[in-house]
Design a protein around this motif. Structure first.
Motif, mmCIF file in Angstrom:
data_model
loop_
_atom_site.group_PDB
_atom_site.id
_atom_site.type_symbol
_atom_site.label_atom_id
_atom_site.label_comp_id
_atom_site.label_asym_id
_atom_site.label_seq_id
_atom_site.Cartn_x
_atom_site.Cartn_y
_atom_site.Cartn_z
ATOM 1 N N THR A 35 0.837 -1.206 0.000
ATOM 2 C CA THR A 35 0.000 0.000 0.000
ATOM 3 C C THR A 35 0.870 1.254 0.000
ATOM 4 O O THR A 35 0.599 2.214 -0.739
ATOM 5 C CB THR A 35 -0.929 0.012 1.227
ATOM 6 O OG1 THR A 35 -1.767 -1.154 1.204
ATOM 7 C CG2 THR A 35 -1.798 1.259 1.251
ATOM 8 N N ALA A 36 1.935 1.236 0.812
ATOM 9 C CA ALA A 36 2.856 2.382 0.858
ATOM 10 C C ALA A 36 3.537 2.579 -0.492
ATOM 11 O O ALA A 36 3.675 3.711 -0.979
ATOM 12 C CB ALA A 36 3.887 2.181 1.964
ATOM 13 N N LEU A 37 3.962 1.485 -1.119
ATOM 14 C CA LEU A 37 4.601 1.583 -2.437
ATOM 15 C C LEU A 37 3.618 2.098 -3.482
ATOM 16 O O LEU A 37 3.987 2.895 -4.354
ATOM 17 C CB LEU A 37 5.152 0.212 -2.864
ATOM 18 C CG LEU A 37 6.335 -0.336 -2.052
ATOM 19 C CD1 LEU A 37 6.664 -1.754 -2.498
ATOM 20 C CD2 LEU A 37 7.552 0.565 -2.183
ATOM 21 N N SER A 38 2.378 1.649 -3.387
ATOM 22 C CA SER A 38 1.348 2.106 -4.327
ATOM 23 C C SER A 38 1.070 3.591 -4.161
ATOM 24 O O SER A 38 0.634 4.267 -5.104
ATOM 25 C CB SER A 38 0.052 1.309 -4.134
ATOM 26 O OG SER A 38 0.259 -0.067 -4.405
ATOM 27 N N ASN A 39 1.311 4.111 -2.957
ATOM 28 C CA ASN A 39 1.131 5.538 -2.687
ATOM 29 C C ASN A 39 2.386 6.346 -2.987
ATOM 30 O O ASN A 39 2.532 7.481 -2.528
ATOM 31 C CB ASN A 39 0.717 5.741 -1.225
ATOM 32 C CG ASN A 39 -0.681 5.225 -0.941
ATOM 33 O OD1 ASN A 39 -1.530 5.183 -1.833
ATOM 34 N ND2 ASN A 39 -0.928 4.819 0.292
ATOM 35 N N ASN A 40 3.313 5.715 -3.726
ATOM 36 C CA ASN A 40 4.540 6.367 -4.204
ATOM 37 C C ASN A 40 5.572 6.624 -3.123
ATOM 38 O O ASN A 40 6.462 7.466 -3.303
ATOM 39 C CB ASN A 40 4.209 7.683 -4.927
ATOM 40 C CG ASN A 40 3.408 7.460 -6.192
ATOM 41 O OD1 ASN A 40 3.673 6.521 -6.942
ATOM 42 N ND2 ASN A 40 2.414 8.300 -6.431
ATOM 43 N N ASP A 41 5.489 5.919 -1.998
ATOM 44 C CA ASP A 41 6.590 5.960 -1.043
ATOM 45 C C ASP A 41 7.790 5.248 -1.649
ATOM 46 O O ASP A 41 7.630 4.247 -2.364
ATOM 47 C CB ASP A 41 6.209 5.256 0.261
ATOM 48 C CG ASP A 41 5.385 6.135 1.176
ATOM 49 O OD1 ASP A 41 5.158 7.305 0.821
ATOM 50 O OD2 ASP A 41 4.955 5.649 2.236
ATOM 51 N N HIS A 42 9.001 5.738 -1.407
ATOM 52 C CA HIS A 42 10.177 4.992 -1.833
ATOM 53 C C HIS A 42 10.343 3.785 -0.912
ATOM 54 O O HIS A 42 9.734 3.703 0.161
ATOM 55 C CB HIS A 42 11.437 5.865 -1.856
ATOM 56 C CG HIS A 42 11.786 6.528 -0.575
ATOM 57 N ND1 HIS A 42 12.366 5.859 0.484
ATOM 58 C CD2 HIS A 42 11.649 7.821 -0.156
ATOM 59 C CE1 HIS A 42 12.581 6.692 1.479
ATOM 60 N NE2 HIS A 42 12.146 7.891 1.121
ATOM 61 N N LEU A 43 11.149 2.819 -1.320
ATOM 62 C CA LEU A 43 11.234 1.541 -0.611
ATOM 63 C C LEU A 43 11.639 1.713 0.840
ATOM 64 O O LEU A 43 11.104 1.042 1.736
ATOM 65 C CB LEU A 43 12.215 0.608 -1.337
ATOM 66 C CG LEU A 43 12.314 -0.823 -0.815
ATOM 67 C CD1 LEU A 43 10.958 -1.513 -0.868
ATOM 68 C CD2 LEU A 43 13.344 -1.619 -1.617
ATOM 69 N N GLU A 44 12.583 2.606 1.087
ATOM 70 C CA GLU A 44 13.034 2.851 2.455
ATOM 71 C C GLU A 44 11.864 3.280 3.338
ATOM 72 O O GLU A 44 11.655 2.762 4.434
ATOM 73 C CB GLU A 44 14.104 3.944 2.462
ATOM 74 C CG GLU A 44 14.661 4.287 3.826
ATOM 75 C CD GLU A 44 15.880 3.476 4.206
ATOM 76 O OE1 GLU A 44 16.250 3.504 5.389
ATOM 77 O OE2 GLU A 44 16.429 2.799 3.327
ATOM 78 N N ALA A 45 11.066 4.233 2.838
ATOM 79 C CA ALA A 45 9.926 4.735 3.610
ATOM 80 C C ALA A 45 8.837 3.673 3.744
ATOM 81 O O ALA A 45 8.174 3.575 4.780
ATOM 82 C CB ALA A 45 9.363 5.989 2.944
ATOM 83 N N ALA A 46 8.649 2.868 2.701
ATOM 84 C CA ALA A 46 7.602 1.852 2.721
ATOM 85 C C ALA A 46 7.876 0.762 3.760
ATOM 86 O O ALA A 46 6.948 0.212 4.358
ATOM 87 C CB ALA A 46 7.458 1.218 1.339
ATOM 88 N N LEU A 47 9.149 0.456 3.990
ATOM 89 C CA LEU A 47 9.511 -0.613 4.926
ATOM 90 C C LEU A 47 9.757 -0.102 6.339
ATOM 91 O O LEU A 47 9.619 -0.857 7.309
ATOM 92 C CB LEU A 47 10.765 -1.335 4.429
ATOM 93 C CG LEU A 47 10.606 -2.206 3.179
ATOM 94 C CD1 LEU A 47 11.959 -2.674 2.681
ATOM 95 C CD2 LEU A 47 9.715 -3.410 3.459
#
Length: 313
Positions: A35-47
């Protein structure tokens, strides 16, 4: 990335498309990341900040290794056929001086720095003894000499691990120069994936000693050249800021696109002796104390290491 290695965005896509979860715990945890990645978060922020089951973390590590390794293996074939490395050219020229050591601090798992050294017959060390089965040398007992003098060596500090570092089932750290992932029952890749868990792993060797070595290199550096670094890693950029604040050392930051964090570093924390360069149309945009908001120049590719090398080498 100029050599075809995956960007963080490409790694995000690879994980997004290839992770297969088992059970509710893995499914629910990975859904938050997706969901975070789909909202355009970069991988660091998504994890970051998410509690992931160990089994899911293991899958992320394995797939990250596979994603980067596939391109790294192709690069080896290019390197073996006299491939050109802008980094190799830079390092070779740095030794046209009185320096006996050059330090490379990297968050990458790939072996670009090692291949670059090989391309110019420059010796390098990553902390493991040379050989096919490489033992971790935390005490630095391995010394390289040229005749009776200490050899000129590039010390590569891979603070997030390397594709050829593994933890054995009996808890040893070894280096294996392989391009196929060994049995997961016997070997675990020693790479630190983005996200909160990377700080947990770094209390153990080889990460602890590697980070200490990188810290010392950054603390004593007389200048910094940052290539493609996003200034999002808490292991590195605080040391850069501290050194710039204390000594105002010359600092150059090159990137295809400077991140917001990189631009903030240049404007507010790099001192008064900096240069930042990124791509701008067919030319380049240059940031300096005289032009903190940047100015465009017609010269193309100054933001790339190869283009930057062309200024002086």
């Amino acid at each position: 990335m100029p050599h075809g290695l995956p960007s963080m965005g490409e790694l995000s896509t690879y994980l997004f498309e290839n992770i297969e979860t088992d059970g509710d715990a893995e499914h629910d945890a990975w859904l938050l990341v997706k969901t975070a990645l789909s909202n355009n978060d970069h991988l660091e922020a998504a994890l970051e900040g998410k509690t992931l089951p160990p089994s899911l973390l293991s899958k992320i590590v394995g797939l990250t290794w596979s994603c980067v390794n596939a391109k790294d293996k192709q690069l080896l074939e290019t390197a073996a056929h006299d491939g050109e490395f802008a980094l190799g050219r830079l390092l070779d020229n740095m030794f046209s001086s009185t320096h006996s050591e050059v330090h490379v601090v990297t968050t990458n798992y790939d072996r670009v720095a090692e291949f670059a050294c090989n391309s110019k017959n420059v010796l390098f060390q990553t902390g493991f003894a040379p050989g096919y089965i490489q033992k971790w040398e935390s005490t630095g007992r391995v010394k390289l000499t040229h005749g009776t003098k200490a050899a000129r060596v590039v010390k590569i500090w891979k603070i997030h691990g390397s594709l050829d570092w593994f933890r054995t089932a009996d808890d040893r750290s070894i280096g294996l120069p392989v391009f196929e992932l060994p049995s997961k029952d016997h070997y675990t890749p020693l790479i630190v994936t983005p996200g909160l868990n990377k700080y947990e792993k770094t209390y153990e060797d080889p990460f602890r000693t590697t980070i200490n070595g990188a810290d010392a290199a950054l603390k004593n550096a007389s200048a910094f050249l940052c290539v493609g670094f996003g200034f999002r890693d808490q292991h590195i950029h605080p040391k850069l800021i501290e050194r710039c604040r204390e000594q105002n050392v010359p600092t150059v930051v090159l990137a295809r696109t400077l991140t917001e964090e990189a631009q903030d570093f240049l404007r507010n924390k790099a001192g008064t002796n900096y240069l930042g360069i990124e791509r701008s149309g067919t030319g380049s945009r240059v940031y300096s104390p005289s032009y903190p908001e940047g100015t465009n120049v017609a010269t193309p590719d100054l933001w790339s290491l190869e283009g930057f090398n062309s200024l002086a080498l």
